[in-house]
Design a protein around this motif. Structure first.
Motif, short mmCIF file in Angstrom:
data_model
loop_
_atom_site.label_atom_id
_atom_site.label_comp_id
_atom_site.label_asym_id
_atom_site.label_seq_id
_atom_site.Cartn_x
_atom_site.Cartn_y
_atom_site.Cartn_z
N TYR A 1 -90.96 -36.75 119.11
CA TYR A 1 -91.59 -35.32 118.93
C TYR A 1 -91.12 -34.67 117.47
O TYR A 1 -90.04 -34.72 117.48
CB TYR A 1 -91.45 -34.44 119.99
N ILE A 2 -92.03 -34.26 117.07
CA ILE A 2 -91.57 -33.71 115.56
C ILE A 2 -91.90 -32.01 115.75
O ILE A 2 -91.12 -31.11 115.56
CB ILE A 2 -92.51 -34.33 114.59
N GLU A 3 -93.12 -31.61 116.15
CA GLU A 3 -93.52 -30.28 116.10
C GLU A 3 -94.56 -29.70 117.08
O GLU A 3 -95.56 -30.75 117.11
CB GLU A 3 -93.42 -29.60 114.66
N THR A 4 -94.79 -28.59 117.32
CA THR A 4 -96.09 -28.25 117.94
C THR A 4 -96.85 -26.93 116.95
O THR A 4 -96.03 -25.92 116.58
CB THR A 4 -95.78 -27.39 119.35
N ILE A 5 -97.93 -27.43 116.78
CA ILE A 5 -98.55 -26.13 115.87
C ILE A 5 -99.65 -25.45 116.47
O ILE A 5 -100.42 -26.16 117.34
CB ILE A 5 -99.12 -26.96 114.67
N THR B 1 -99.79 -31.32 118.93
CA THR B 1 -98.39 -31.77 118.80
C THR B 1 -98.21 -32.96 117.96
O THR B 1 -99.26 -33.86 118.16
CB THR B 1 -98.15 -32.13 120.37
N LYS C 1 -103.48 -25.93 120.58
CA LYS C 1 -101.95 -26.49 119.84
C LYS C 1 -102.33 -27.62 119.52
O LYS C 1 -103.02 -28.64 120.42
CB LYS C 1 -100.88 -26.10 120.92
#
Length: 327
Positions: free
Chosen positions: A267-271, A259, A257
């Motif tokens: 924090y924006i997103e986890t891919i 981050t 993943k």
């Protein structure tokens, strides 16, 4: 290849060969067709366990099998040179585990031979082939974190007194086993010229590097701080920090993943990366496609880059006075 199925002959029966067999058994485009060991019984046990058609009691017998499309060399890196040379001389395409060879001299000779014979050759540095590479490059080029300025990467495992770490004749030390991943992590995202390189290491009583720290200054203004160790449990995290945020990779050895953080570490997103068999599948699929396309090297890890990394590791070992018999 006869048809579209890539039939792979696995050289070696250790844990990395097992991982290759598991991976190939999970693919429809590739097949774990044969295994070669220095002992027939060992090869037969391995073949039975992993549903492999052919078992050979020598590497030469596997290489001579006309139905093997690709030889996967999963022996310790100290033993890559001779078997790879034998396979190339026989006209067999090869996928050679990292570290590619013991040193730059061996790597150059093998790559020159592949070019001379016009035989496909690839280094199996699995992280180079994974989808996360394009995902990360797209994030960086999109400007999500602004201008990249700092990369940090750590890889550490507590490996005790394993012979492949402690013995010079097995090309021991953390650098060729673990540090190679940190170097590739930096290079596959920031391939600019290195204008300055500083480093330190802690050595074993046998003269092998057990923990090392490498600092690179690149011509584009990036600073890369890399650490690897065979003595401790590392966090194995990679971070690319830019003027507007950062990207955090959970494991530089096999990323699962990414981050994404913005200004002030917001924090924006986890891919998440695509679901995988083991992560090895991408290198086998890349080799299959390269062979279909008539290439002599994979697009994901060109020979020039393999040589660059080997030369870097030679320079580091020279500074640390870490020597192998084949040097």
């Amino acid at each position: 290849m006869k048809g579209q199925i890539l039939r792979v002959g696995i050289i070696g029966t250790g844990w990395i060969a097992e991982k290759a067999a598991i991976t190939l058994n999970g693919l429809t485009e590739c097949e774990a067709y044969a295994v070669g060991s220095r002992a027939k019984e060992t090869a037969e046990v391995f073949a039975a366990k992993w549903n492999i058609q052919k078992a050979y009691g020598s590497y030469a017998d596997l290489i001579a099998d006309p139905d093997v499309d690709l030889v996967y060399i999963g022996t310790p890196h100290s033993h890559h040179f001779d078997v790879t040379k034998e396979a190339l001389m026989a006209g067999k395409p090869c996928l050679v585990e990292k570290a590619f060879m013991a040193n730059y001299r061996q790597a150059k000779e093998i790559i020159d031979l592949a070019h001379e014979k016009k035989v496909f050759l690839a280094e199996a540095i699995w992280t180079r082939y994974q989808p996360v590479v394009k995902m990360m490059r797209d994030l960086i080029s999109s400007g999500r974190i602004g201008e990249p300025r700092l990369l940090t990467a750590t890889l550490g495992y507590s490996m005790g007194d394993k012979p492949r770490i402690m013995r010079p004749d097995l090309c021991g030390g953390a650098l060729l086993d673990l540090g190679v991943y940190a170097l590739n992590f930096a290079r596959m995202f920031f391939p600019a010229d290195i204008v300055s390189m500083e480093s330190q290491c802690v050595k074993s009583k046998t003269g092998m590097d057990l923990t090392n720290a490498i600092s690179l200054v690149l011509s584009d203004g990036m600073l890369c701080n890399l650490q690897s160790s065979a003595q401790c449990v590392g966090d194995n995290i990679g971070v690319i920090a830019g003027t507007e945020g950062n990207l955090i990779i959970d494991n530089i050895n096999n990323p699962q993943k990414i981050t994404v953080n913005g200004p002030d570490r917001t924090y924006i997103e986890t891919i998440h990366v695509p679901q995988q068999i083991t992560g090895y599948e991408y290198q086998f699929l890349a080799c299959r496609q390269a062979l279909i396309d008539g290439l002599l090297e994979p697009r994901e890890m060109p020979h020039e880059e393999t040589l660059y990394i080997m030369q870097l590791m030679d320079s580091l070992r020279e500074k640390w006075d870490v020597r192998y018999p084949m040097d």
